[in-house]
Write a protein that holds these residues in place. Sequence first.
Motif, PDB file in Angstrom:
ATOM      1  N   ILE B 134       0.840  -1.202   0.000  1.00 45.16           N
ATOM      2  CA  ILE B 134       0.000   0.000   0.000  1.00 45.16           C
ATOM      3  C   ILE B 134       0.873   1.249   0.000  1.00 45.16           C
ATOM      4  O   ILE B 134       0.600   2.230  -0.702  1.00 45.16           O
ATOM      5  N   LEU B 135       1.925   1.214   0.808  1.00 45.55           N
ATOM      6  CA  LEU B 135       2.838   2.360   0.883  1.00 45.55           C
ATOM      7  C   LEU B 135       3.460   2.665  -0.476  1.00 45.55           C
ATOM      8  O   LEU B 135       3.547   3.814  -0.895  1.00 45.55           O
ATOM      9  N   GLN B 136       3.867   1.603  -1.168  1.00 45.79           N
ATOM     10  CA  GLN B 136       4.576   1.794  -2.442  1.00 45.79           C
ATOM     11  C   GLN B 136       3.638   2.034  -3.624  1.00 45.79           C
ATOM     12  O   GLN B 136       4.026   2.659  -4.601  1.00 45.79           O
ATOM     13  N   ASN B 137       2.398   1.502  -3.544  1.00 43.05           N
ATOM     14  CA  ASN B 137       1.536   1.557  -4.731  1.00 43.05           C
ATOM     15  C   ASN B 137       0.161   2.156  -4.499  1.00 43.05           C
ATOM     16  O   ASN B 137      -0.617   2.290  -5.438  1.00 43.05           O
ATOM     17  N   GLY B 138      -0.172   2.429  -3.254  1.00 42.34           N
ATOM     18  CA  GLY B 138      -1.506   2.948  -2.999  1.00 42.34           C
ATOM     19  C   GLY B 138      -2.464   1.830  -2.617  1.00 42.34           C
ATOM     20  O   GLY B 138      -2.257   0.666  -3.001  1.00 42.34           O
ATOM     21  N   PRO B 139      -3.510   2.133  -1.846  1.00 42.64           N
ATOM     22  CA  PRO B 139      -4.416   1.100  -1.332  1.00 42.64           C
ATOM     23  C   PRO B 139      -5.194   0.369  -2.426  1.00 42.64           C
ATOM     24  O   PRO B 139      -5.591  -0.779  -2.230  1.00 42.64           O
ATOM     25  N   GLN B 140      -5.374   1.013  -3.578  1.00 47.68           N
ATOM     26  CA  GLN B 140      -6.194   0.379  -4.626  1.00 47.68           C
ATOM     27  C   GLN B 140      -5.473  -0.805  -5.261  1.00 47.68           C
ATOM     28  O   GLN B 140      -6.037  -1.517  -6.064  1.00 47.68           O
ATOM     29  N   ASN B 151     -21.086 -13.330   4.756  1.00 44.60           N
ATOM     30  CA  ASN B 151     -19.890 -12.748   5.358  1.00 44.60           C
ATOM     31  C   ASN B 151     -19.302 -11.596   4.574  1.00 44.60           C
ATOM     32  O   ASN B 151     -18.383 -10.935   5.039  1.00 44.60           O
ATOM     33  N   HIS B 152     -19.818 -11.367   3.360  1.00 42.01           N
ATOM     34  CA  HIS B 152     -19.138 -10.406   2.484  1.00 42.01           C
ATOM     35  C   HIS B 152     -19.083  -9.013   3.091  1.00 42.01           C
ATOM     36  O   HIS B 152     -18.200  -8.234   2.759  1.00 42.01           O
ATOM     37  N   LEU B 153     -20.015  -8.699   4.032  1.00 41.47           N
ATOM     38  CA  LEU B 153     -19.981  -7.352   4.593  1.00 41.47           C
ATOM     39  C   LEU B 153     -18.712  -7.125   5.413  1.00 41.47           C
ATOM     40  O   LEU B 153     -18.217  -6.003   5.507  1.00 41.47           O
ATOM     41  N   TYR B 154     -18.169  -8.199   5.991  1.00 37.55           N
ATOM     42  CA  TYR B 154     -16.912  -8.069   6.726  1.00 37.55           C
ATOM     43  C   TYR B 154     -15.767  -7.767   5.754  1.00 37.55           C
ATOM     44  O   TYR B 154     -14.893  -6.942   6.018  1.00 37.55           O
ATOM     45  N   ALA B 155     -15.793  -8.458   4.605  1.00 28.14           N
ATOM     46  CA  ALA B 155     -14.742  -8.270   3.607  1.00 28.14           C
ATOM     47  C   ALA B 155     -14.789  -6.848   3.046  1.00 28.14           C
ATOM     48  O   ALA B 155     -13.757  -6.198   2.868  1.00 28.14           O
ATOM     49  N   LEU B 156     -16.010  -6.382   2.794  1.00 29.83           N
ATOM     50  CA  LEU B 156     -16.187  -5.030   2.249  1.00 29.83           C
ATOM     51  C   LEU B 156     -15.656  -4.001   3.238  1.00 29.83           C
ATOM     52  O   LEU B 156     -14.966  -3.042   2.878  1.00 29.83           O
ATOM     53  N   ARG B 157     -15.966  -4.208   4.502  1.00 29.82           N
ATOM     54  CA  ARG B 157     -15.516  -3.292   5.544  1.00 29.82           C
ATOM     55  C   ARG B 157     -13.981  -3.279   5.604  1.00 29.82           C
ATOM     56  O   ARG B 157     -13.370  -2.222   5.756  1.00 29.82           O
ATOM     57  N   LEU B 158     -13.370  -4.466   5.477  1.00 30.62           N
ATOM     58  CA  LEU B 158     -11.905  -4.569   5.505  1.00 30.62           C
ATOM     59  C   LEU B 158     -11.288  -3.784   4.349  1.00 30.62           C
ATOM     60  O   LEU B 158     -10.356  -2.993   4.531  1.00 30.62           O
ATOM     61  N   MET B 159     -11.812  -3.986   3.154  1.00 30.43           N
ATOM     62  CA  MET B 159     -11.258  -3.305   1.978  1.00 30.43           C
ATOM     63  C   MET B 159     -11.431  -1.797   2.089  1.00 30.43           C
ATOM     64  O   MET B 159     -10.508  -1.023   1.822  1.00 30.43           O
ATOM     65  N   HIS B 160     -12.614  -1.367   2.522  1.00 35.37           N
ATOM     66  CA  HIS B 160     -12.851   0.069   2.647  1.00 35.37           C
ATOM     67  C   HIS B 160     -11.960   0.675   3.721  1.00 35.37           C
ATOM     68  O   HIS B 160     -11.448   1.785   3.574  1.00 35.37           O
ATOM     69  N   ALA B 161     -11.744  -0.061   4.803  1.00 32.55           N
ATOM     70  CA  ALA B 161     -10.880   0.454   5.871  1.00 32.55           C
ATOM     71  C   ALA B 161      -9.445   0.630   5.368  1.00 32.55           C
ATOM     72  O   ALA B 161      -8.731   1.535   5.790  1.00 32.55           O
ATOM     73  N   LEU B 162      -9.040  -0.227   4.424  1.00 30.39           N
ATOM     74  CA  LEU B 162      -7.703  -0.097   3.834  1.00 30.39           C
ATOM     75  C   LEU B 162      -7.671   1.015   2.785  1.00 30.39           C
ATOM     76  O   LEU B 162      -6.606   1.444   2.364  1.00 30.39           O
TER      77      LEU B 162
END
Lengths: 179, 730, 210
Positions: B134-140, B151-162
């Motif tokens: 993430i530091l070198q290339n950005g969170p995307q 469970n996908h809402l947990y995954a979505l939350r993780l990605m958005h938090a990153l």
Amino acid sequence: MPRYGMVIDETKCVGCHACRVACHNQNNLEEKEAYNHLEEREYGKFPNFTREFLPVQCQHCDNPPCVKVCPTGASHKRKDGVVLVNKDKCIGCKYCIAACPYNVRIIKKEGYIEKCRFCIEFVEKGEMPACVTTCMTGVRMFGDLDDPESEISKYIIKHRLKQYKAELNTKPRIYYRKG
Amino acid sequence: MNFHKLRLTRRGFLKVTGATAGAISIGSNILDFKQWVEASIQTPIQKIPTICNGCGNRCGINAFVKNGRVWKIEGIPEANGNLGVVCPKGHGYLHDLYSPYRIKGPLKRVGDKFQSISWEQAYQEIAQKINLIILQNGPQSIFWVNYPQSNHLYALRLMHALGSPHYFTHGSTCYTARNAGWVTTVGELPSVDLSNSKYIMIIGRNPAGAIDLGQVKRIIEAKSKGAKLVVVDPRHSETAIIADEWIPIKPGTDLALLLAMINIMVKEELYDKKFVAEKTIGFDQLEEQIFNYPPEWAEKVCEVPSKTIIRITRELAQAKPKALIHRGYHGAFGAQYLNSFQTVRALAIANSLLGNINREGGIYFPKVAKLGELQPNHPAPELPKVGKLDGTGVPGRYPLGSYGDGIAHAIPELALRGELIGGFVYHYNPLRTNPNPKRVIAGYKKLELLVVIDTVLSETASIAHYVLPESFYLERTEAIDTKHSGKRAQVSIQQQVVKPMYNTRPGTQIIIELAKHLGIGKYFNFDIDEANRLRLKPLKVTLEELKEKGVLFVGEEWKEGFDKLETPSGKVEIYSKTLEKLGFPAIPRWEEPLVSPDPKDPHSFRLIHGKQAIHTHSMTANQPILMSISHRYDLIRLWMNKKRGEQLGIRDGDWIKVKSIIGEGKIRVRLTEGIHPSCVWLPSGYGIFSKHLKVAYDIGLSYNDFLPTYFDPTVGHVMASEIIVNITKI
Amino acid sequence: MSEEERAFFCEVILSLFLPPSIDMAEQISEGQFYFFFKNYMDSNNHQEKILQGFLSDKSPSLILKELDEEYYRLFSEFGKERISMVESYYKQWTMDPECSISFAKEKGFLMGDSAIHLLDLFSYFGLETDDSFKGMPDHLLVELEFLSYLYKIREERFIKSFIKDHLDWIPQLKKGIIKSNPHPFYRSAIEILDLFLGLEKERLEVEKYE
């Protein structure tokens, strides 16, 4: 005394094999063993085509060839119509396998013969055989053919049903509704 | 004897607990194995409701436990998805619970060997690598892809938090054209009220094979009340067996059939005039253009006789509004052809002309339970500042593509371009289930970090840098589910039935722990039970009630009719301004499939695929009892039309070579009259190439072995049936 | 042989089946295992031919490399042979005739009846397994440690039925290992295990108890 029988509505069988697996579970079978099988039949030429699955299991015949040929009396027919194999008397001679025209008997690795038992221990407790309850389209119906008020008897009276290999005079207790 | 030179240093595997051990008495029946077995058979049985994970249908099941082991499963009668029955996959999939080959603890790949490591080491190393990327290339540059379940809402939350927008589902390989077509026309994806319908037409979908137990039961119920079932499919599917009519159609031309049906309904004024006038826009424009598509034209295109098209349309219209054309899933138009989006548009419009939108016996919008949010107790992270790089929702790229689903099969492309550097694959196996495996492998191998969360060593897990083992479905509790909502909303829960056997963890716990190690733990200060309680709060049912019953009905009953739809006009958009603005046909029009077989070449066929009742995705092929059935009934064969086979000198059961522009393979043939001559059909679920899955390995083929990497221009789907193969006898 | 000596003997055999370590490799190169087992063979009037695999004139680091690779090949679930060291794998999953799970009568699964029995036995004796053997209380390593424990606490009356009920699968393990053309070390390891259990069974058969 009930006399058990079954109706199989072939027009509803989509060949999903749930009955094979449910029966397998209920009877504790080995991986490749099965007490019922499906025979697929195709009719017509494209585009006027249809096909059907014919579920086959022990027909619990009233005139059973397997009982006639059994040298020890292991294969026997009970008063309630169910044909069973007494594994203690069975000597594994396989004469009954040769005599049965429906190809529904198997030889267990312990050396005795087994086949569909209409889940009779289960039925005696008031339940239905596993192949009946597991089916999503409701192919099978099971009950007392001697009771005119039973669902199965009324169904048989209402519809014209056939029997599998009836010409062999085995007098099966399974009736088929065909397409 | 001299032992003392030998050095033994190790930690013990058995520790003393401090619980008192009784003195042994001979005859104590615990010590003798045979007597213990007798006694153990009498142990009481516990019943725990949960959700089957044997396929995507998620049927409600009761699991029975004896002596700490699963002893039986049975269907839950109230569960909307299966109404009390269980299919063979549900039973067969249980093999994995006690299989010795399930992944037992976190793994790190070193060269081509796997090393066992601790969860702590796994989390630390993964978090370090992710943060560096993430530091070198950005969170995307970090992605997450999964088969979407609760469970996908947990995954979505993780990605958005990153800060990453790159959350993907498998949708682009399955249903994104279907969803987009319905959403554009009626605002959302509807369901079908099969049990009350008088006339059911199904194009492509095969609920009796790609089993939806609930739907099949409802079709049987409708038929018992006198309903007519018509199945349109290039192959005589399992659903065709119980249909009143099978209409074989040339694959890729369902659009022509639907356009002709619309033409007839308009020309003969069979449509619901009141509904059209009050609840739709664009009928006039439709009327102008539809004259281009009479049944005589359609007959030439789709090879269904015009007489049949006319008759079926009249029959459907006569039964309206309790008549429907099934909304579909994957088969025929989920993600199959260049013209799939147009096909779904025509499908939705044809239904609308029958006036059956949100009507009994027709197309209806199910009552879905509105679950509570985790906020404000647990504030959600902000939405990522950059959009997805796969082009979904972007004009000029895949404007109608589902942003929420993303384009899963674009991940290898984005990886090869260096735009995605690291990511997580959860409950998904893209190396087998995405098109063109060689390219998919190259893409995923290029990633600097690939973390796979799975229960077995699938193809994708085999090339991962880290494999985090999720507990088997019966060993874990998941986020609550609202999938099987119907005339009344239904909420269900998949809960832990037995304790995890190995050093595995539930997916939700893995996500929470990953978050903590990644430094974004503040968004995950809850556990699964608390989260589930918050979600259930507005429904006024407790978690305990739900865990006891497994499924609960909540909320009000469905009512017929609608005021406003979720479309820009609030009405059914026969004419779509949205499409017009984006440069797509605002009224559906005929489009040829991308590719077609050469009618002059006897070796040229279109390759289509579908499911069998005993297999699904890539997860059942390794279950011995299910594969036994495949072998016993010779189910691994390719279906081919008999005449076409005879032309090539092929007999039933022969080995043949199948070749497309990207791959080739060998398989045996089933010659049948039950398939359109222009195509061949492969059952899906086979072709496993993970050496670790020995029951399934190298048996059969997958259509993905022949499918090039395509992205359709409207939504970016795989165009899964745009495959032309050359077949020769071996 | 005293009970303590038998307990230690079990521990030594157990160590042969652990993932290889430099310590193990050094002791092989020093001939420690060979001499230890030779004493046992001599006092039981057996040929020492089966102990050949415990001898090596290679350096410890080379021995370790060879054994690491072989252990992975034979016993790792990701290796080629995938030979299971768990008792349940070799037996019918359950004897419960009413269990209606589809693999009830199959072999090749874990947490079979023998595993559940062992869990009950361990708690009877006030023991519990380490987390790393959670789903495998009937793993060879745990069973050998338990056997060693039984000798230590002098439970010979129970040892006889334990060997009969829970170590009767060792011949099948041996068959699997021999069939895969193993490194001589593992050939000797399984041979000595099989021999020891056979001799113990015989000995306990002959001795009488009140």
